[in-house]
Every structure is written in C-alpha cells, then in structure tokens.
Scaffold this motif. Structure first.
Motif, PDB file in Angstrom:
ATOM      1  N   GLY A  61       8.204   0.650  -5.429  1.00 25.92           N
ATOM      2  CA  GLY A  61       7.875  -0.462  -4.536  1.00 25.92           C
ATOM      3  C   GLY A  61       6.871  -0.012  -3.492  1.00 25.92           C
ATOM      4  N   PHE A  62       6.201  -0.967  -2.845  1.00 21.77           N
ATOM      5  CA  PHE A  62       5.061  -0.613  -1.998  1.00 21.77           C
ATOM      6  C   PHE A  62       5.155  -1.100  -0.560  1.00 21.77           C
ATOM      7  N   GLY A  63       6.330  -1.564  -0.137  1.00 21.16           N
ATOM      8  CA  GLY A  63       6.539  -1.849   1.270  1.00 21.16           C
ATOM      9  C   GLY A  63       5.927  -3.151   1.752  1.00 21.16           C
ATOM     10  N   THR A  64       5.559  -3.158   3.031  1.00 22.96           N
ATOM     11  CA  THR A  64       5.166  -4.366   3.755  1.00 22.96           C
ATOM     12  C   THR A  64       4.013  -5.120   3.086  1.00 22.96           C
ATOM     13  N   ASP A  65       4.136  -6.427   3.057  1.00 21.52           N
ATOM     14  CA  ASP A  65       3.108  -7.306   2.515  1.00 21.52           C
ATOM     15  C   ASP A  65       1.833  -7.179   3.344  1.00 21.52           C
ATOM     16  N   PRO A  66       0.706  -6.784   2.743  1.00 25.23           N
ATOM     17  CA  PRO A  66      -0.530  -6.594   3.517  1.00 25.23           C
ATOM     18  C   PRO A  66      -1.069  -7.848   4.200  1.00 25.23           C
ATOM     19  N   VAL A  67      -0.696  -9.054   3.728  1.00 25.88           N
ATOM     20  CA  VAL A  67      -1.182 -10.259   4.407  1.00 25.88           C
ATOM     21  C   VAL A  67      -0.189 -10.767   5.459  1.00 25.88           C
ATOM     22  N   SER A  68       0.894 -10.033   5.687  1.00 30.65           N
ATOM     23  CA  SER A  68       1.867 -10.450   6.692  1.00 30.65           C
ATOM     24  C   SER A  68       1.424 -10.010   8.079  1.00 30.65           C
ATOM     25  N   ALA A  69       1.907 -10.727   9.074  1.00 30.19           N
ATOM     26  CA  ALA A  69       1.596 -10.360  10.458  1.00 30.19           C
ATOM     27  C   ALA A  69       2.125  -8.974  10.778  1.00 30.19           C
ATOM     28  N   ALA A  70       3.249  -8.604  10.164  1.00 25.30           N
ATOM     29  CA  ALA A  70       3.859  -7.306  10.434  1.00 25.30           C
ATOM     30  C   ALA A  70       2.956  -6.156  10.009  1.00 25.30           C
ATOM     31  N   PHE A  71       2.165  -6.355   8.967  1.00 23.26           N
ATOM     32  CA  PHE A  71       1.298  -5.274   8.492  1.00 23.26           C
ATOM     33  C   PHE A  71       0.126  -5.051   9.444  1.00 23.26           C
ATOM     34  N   GLY A  72      -0.455  -6.137   9.948  1.00 16.40           N
ATOM     35  CA  GLY A  72      -1.489  -6.003  10.966  1.00 16.40           C
ATOM     36  C   GLY A  72      -2.907  -5.873  10.466  1.00 16.40           C
ATOM     37  N   ALA A  73      -3.173  -6.250   9.220  1.00 15.60           N
ATOM     38  CA  ALA A  73      -4.555  -6.251   8.731  1.00 15.60           C
ATOM     39  C   ALA A  73      -5.281  -7.494   9.210  1.00 15.60           C
ATOM     40  N   ARG A  74      -6.595  -7.507   9.059  1.00 17.30           N
ATOM     41  CA  ARG A  74      -7.397  -8.700   9.330  1.00 17.30           C
ATOM     42  C   ARG A  74      -7.343  -9.573   8.082  1.00 17.30           C
ATOM     43  N   VAL A  75      -6.594 -10.642   8.115  1.00 17.88           N
ATOM     44  CA  VAL A  75      -6.372 -11.468   6.932  1.00 17.88           C
ATOM     45  C   VAL A  75      -7.499 -12.493   6.807  1.00 17.88           C
TER      46      VAL A  75
ATOM     47  N   THR B  72       0.803  -1.224   0.000  1.00 14.61           N
ATOM     48  CA  THR B  72       0.000   0.000   0.000  1.00 14.61           C
ATOM     49  C   THR B  72       0.833   1.269   0.000  1.00 14.61           C
ATOM     50  N   GLY B  73       2.146   1.129   0.121  1.00 14.35           N
ATOM     51  CA  GLY B  73       3.000   2.289   0.323  1.00 14.35           C
ATOM     52  C   GLY B  73       3.145   2.637   1.785  1.00 14.35           C
ATOM     53  N   ALA B  74       2.476   1.886   2.664  1.00 12.83           N
ATOM     54  CA  ALA B  74       2.574   2.090   4.113  1.00 12.83           C
ATOM     55  C   ALA B  74       3.180   0.848   4.754  1.00 12.83           C
ATOM     56  N   ASP B  75       3.818   1.029   5.901  1.00 15.12           N
ATOM     57  CA  ASP B  75       4.484  -0.090   6.570  1.00 15.12           C
ATOM     58  C   ASP B  75       3.523  -0.960   7.366  1.00 15.12           C
ATOM     59  N   SER B  76       2.337  -0.416   7.684  1.00 16.44           N
ATOM     60  CA  SER B  76       1.392  -1.164   8.515  1.00 16.44           C
ATOM     61  C   SER B  76      -0.009  -0.620   8.311  1.00 16.44           C
ATOM     62  N   ALA B  77      -0.989  -1.379   8.782  1.00 20.58           N
ATOM     63  CA  ALA B  77      -2.372  -0.913   8.720  1.00 20.58           C
ATOM     64  C   ALA B  77      -2.541   0.350   9.558  1.00 20.58           C
ATOM     65  N   THR B  78      -1.851   0.410  10.681  1.00 19.65           N
ATOM     66  CA  THR B  78      -1.915   1.605  11.534  1.00 19.65           C
ATOM     67  C   THR B  78      -1.411   2.831  10.798  1.00 19.65           C
ATOM     68  N   ALA B  79      -0.357   2.643   9.975  1.00 19.00           N
ATOM     69  CA  ALA B  79       0.241   3.762   9.251  1.00 19.00           C
ATOM     70  C   ALA B  79      -0.655   4.287   8.135  1.00 19.00           C
ATOM     71  N   LEU B  80      -1.757   3.593   7.833  1.00 22.20           N
ATOM     72  CA  LEU B  80      -2.717   4.108   6.857  1.00 22.20           C
ATOM     73  C   LEU B  80      -3.539   5.259   7.434  1.00 22.20           C
ATOM     74  N   HIS B  81      -3.554   5.383   8.759  1.00 21.63           N
ATOM     75  CA  HIS B  81      -4.244   6.485   9.447  1.00 21.63           C
ATOM     76  C   HIS B  81      -5.715   6.563   9.029  1.00 21.63           C
ATOM     77  N   THR B  82      -6.394   5.430   9.155  1.00 22.94           N
ATOM     78  CA  THR B  82      -7.813   5.379   8.827  1.00 22.94           C
ATOM     79  C   THR B  82      -8.594   4.790   9.989  1.00 22.94           C
ATOM     80  N   ARG B  83      -9.829   5.234  10.133  1.00 24.32           N
ATOM     81  CA  ARG B  83     -10.701   4.674  11.161  1.00 24.32           C
ATOM     82  C   ARG B  83     -11.350   3.384  10.683  1.00 24.32           C
ATOM     83  N   ALA B  84     -11.214   3.091   9.397  1.00 22.24           N
ATOM     84  CA  ALA B  84     -11.834   1.895   8.837  1.00 22.24           C
ATOM     85  C   ALA B  84     -11.127   0.633   9.312  1.00 22.24           C
ATOM     86  N   ARG B  85     -11.882  -0.475   9.390  1.00 20.69           N
ATOM     87  CA  ARG B  85     -11.249  -1.777   9.581  1.00 20.69           C
ATOM     88  C   ARG B  85     -10.490  -2.115   8.295  1.00 20.69           C
ATOM     89  N   VAL B  86      -9.280  -2.623   8.436  1.00 21.55           N
ATOM     90  CA  VAL B  86      -8.448  -2.945   7.276  1.00 21.55           C
ATOM     91  C   VAL B  86      -8.329  -4.462   7.155  1.00 21.55           C
TER      92      VAL B  86
END
Length: 317
Positions: free
Chosen positions: A267-281, A225-239
């Motif tokens: 490049g777009f940084g952290t894998d969104p399905v990785s534990a490090a990103f922190g999304a709901r997979v 996403t260009g962000a390192d984590s779901a938190t770094a997206l700065h959204t109130r939405a569930r990710v």
C-alpha cells in the motif's frame, strides 16, 4: 484487516504464465559521457542496438517485439538508452535536448514494456505537441522544449502482487535519480526540469524524490507515493497532484503496512490529492486512468503549464 489482506497478496501471489525469454543483445556501451556534443553518437548507438534486437526477436519468432524494436530503431527516433532484453527498457527524447530550456520527464506506471511502448510514446508525443503549440512557447524565440519518455525500470503488472508494494519503485528510484543527475549535465544550465509521474510511476518518483534535482513533480492518477505528505518526500521541487473524475484509482485504499521488515511497504499511504497530503492539486476534469495526456484535455493543458513553469496559469481543482 485491509493491510493484512494486502500483505497476504504477497504471500499468495497471482500466478501467470511466464513469457518465454526474448533474445536481445546487451545494451550499447557508450564510451564517452553524455554531453550535447555526444548526443548524436548516443542516439546512433542505441538505434543500432534496437535494430539488432529487432533482428533477433524476428529470428525467435516474436514478430510483435520485432516490430516494436524496429520502430524504435527508425532514424527519426532519439534513444538515450535501450535494452531489448526481457520486458525491455528505453529512454527516448522528443525534441532538441541540447538546447531545451524546459524539459519534461515522463515516468510510466504498470504494464509499460517495449511491447506496450507505443502507448507510452503517444503520451510523450501528445505532451510535446501541446508544449510546442502553447502560446508562451510560440511567441518566445529560443524557448525550446524537450520531452523524455523514461522507461528505465521493470514496471509491475497491473494484475500482480508487485503492484501493491514499493519493491519495484525502490529498485527504480536510484536509477531515476542517476538519470536526472546525468540529465542536468547534458541539458543547458538552468533548464527547468519537471517529472510527470503516472500511476505506479508516482511511487517511483516518491521513492526517488529526496535529492532529486527537479523543479516540479506532478503526480497523476496516483495510488500514493509511500509517503504521508508532500513534505515527507523531502524534495525542493514543487509537488503537484491530479486525479480525473473517471479514474478508477480513486477506489484504491490509501493504507500502508510494512512488509516483513524488508523496508518495502504494502500500500502507498496518503491520497496525493487529499488536503492531508499537501500537494498543489490541479484540475484534470473527467480524465480516466489512461486519459491524462489526451489532446485538448484540461489535464494535458495543465501539465504543459507546469512543464513551462507557468504555475500561476495552472487551473486548480
């Protein structure tokens, strides 16, 4: 080494034959803001514009574009926006937006243009069918749904230098935020709004996320996403995030490097399905890169559950 090679892709872009410009009229001018009452007029104005675009494309000798424009101009199609110039853009509603309690906005990835739009439309229609046949939807009177196919930006080509950078996403992000803001004034108050972001579209959603008035954001087949984590997206939405077992995007390197001080990145940084990103997979089973909206698939079932706000029913990966 890899960031250097990716950056070199910008300096030495792939060269392709440019397609001749296809003539088309400027987009229709809507004289009143979008509201439930003005939706029919907006649909009609954009259908007329698509009809004229089809006529001009046919006169230019581009029968394929003329056919695509003509399909969008059909009386059954509901266009919130249409622009037949260049690669083209369109925003189409499937369902009753004026009364929808649950709305999904699909944000497409690379190689989505008016010429390839039927593929994008099939994905939106597949989701709409899944939503309207969902048990919770069918047994709840008035629980209306709508799906919006948002081709509101110039997508990069899959084989190009632009697909490796955030440049197109940075251009698209303000448009997506503005569209969602306007959508909130058109749809019923309190409607549940979900963004389903596929492939490069997830980069667009990532760049648009801060301040985006969405309840859920689902990243599918995402290179990052260009962000390192779901938190770094700065959204109130569930990710949310998912990747099918047969999706080639799993082999995309998850790196990111600044692009010559422009603010864009390669490049777009952290894998969104990785534990490090922190999304709901969630589970996408064996989906390939184009298979997340396949009827009967695990991924489509979960995307329908997310759209309907049934978060406890989503099967996790």
């Amino acid at each position: 080494m890899l960031p250097t090679l990716l950056t070199a892709a910008i300096v030495l872009p792939l060269v392709g034959a440019a397609r001749p410009t296809i003539p088309a009229p400027p987009p229709a001018t809507l004289t009143t803001p979008l509201t439930p009452a003005t939706l029919p007029a907006a649909y009609e104005a954009n259908r007329k514009n698509a009809t004229e675009a089809a006529r001009m494309a046919a006169a230019h000798g581009d029968t394929h574009r003329a056919e695509a424009d003509r399909a969008l101009a059909a009386p059954s199609r509901h266009l919130l926006a249409f622009d037949g110039r260049g690669s083209g853009q369109a925003t189409e509603v499937i369902g009753d937006l004026a009364h929808a309690r649950h709305i999904a906005v699909l944000v497409p990835g690379s190689d989505t243009t008016l010429d390839t739009y039927p593929r994008f439309h099939r994905a939106a229609a597949s989701l709409y069918t899944a939503l309207t046949h969902h048990p919770a939807e069918s047994r709840t009177p008035g629980n209306t749904v709508a799906v919006i196919a948002w081709l509101g930006y110039e997508t990069p080509a899959t084989v190009s230098s632009t697909v490796t950078t955030t440049t197109r996403a940075d251009e698209a992000a303000p448009r997506l935020r503005a569209f969602v803001r306007d959508l909130r004034t058109t749809a019923p108050a309190g409607a549940h709004l979900t963004l389903l972001c596929h492939s490069y579209g997830s980069v667009v959603c990532g760049r648009a996320a801060p301040g985006l008035a969405a309840d859920d954001i689902a990243l599918i087949g995402s290179p990052g996403t260009g962000a390192d984590s779901a938190t770094a997206l700065h959204t109130r939405a569930r990710v949310w995030a998912a990747r099918g077992a047969a999706d080639w995007v799993a082999h995309v390197p998850h790196v990111r490097a600044g692009l010559f001080g422009t603010g864009a990145t390669v490049g777009f940084g952290t894998d969104p399905v990785s534990a490090a990103f922190g999304a709901r997979v969630f589970d996408a089973a064996g989906a390939d890169h184009s298979g997340y909206f396949t009827p009967g698939s695990a991924s489509l079932a979960n995307l329908a559950r997310i759209t309907l706000g049934e978060t406890s029913e989503v099967t996790r990966a």
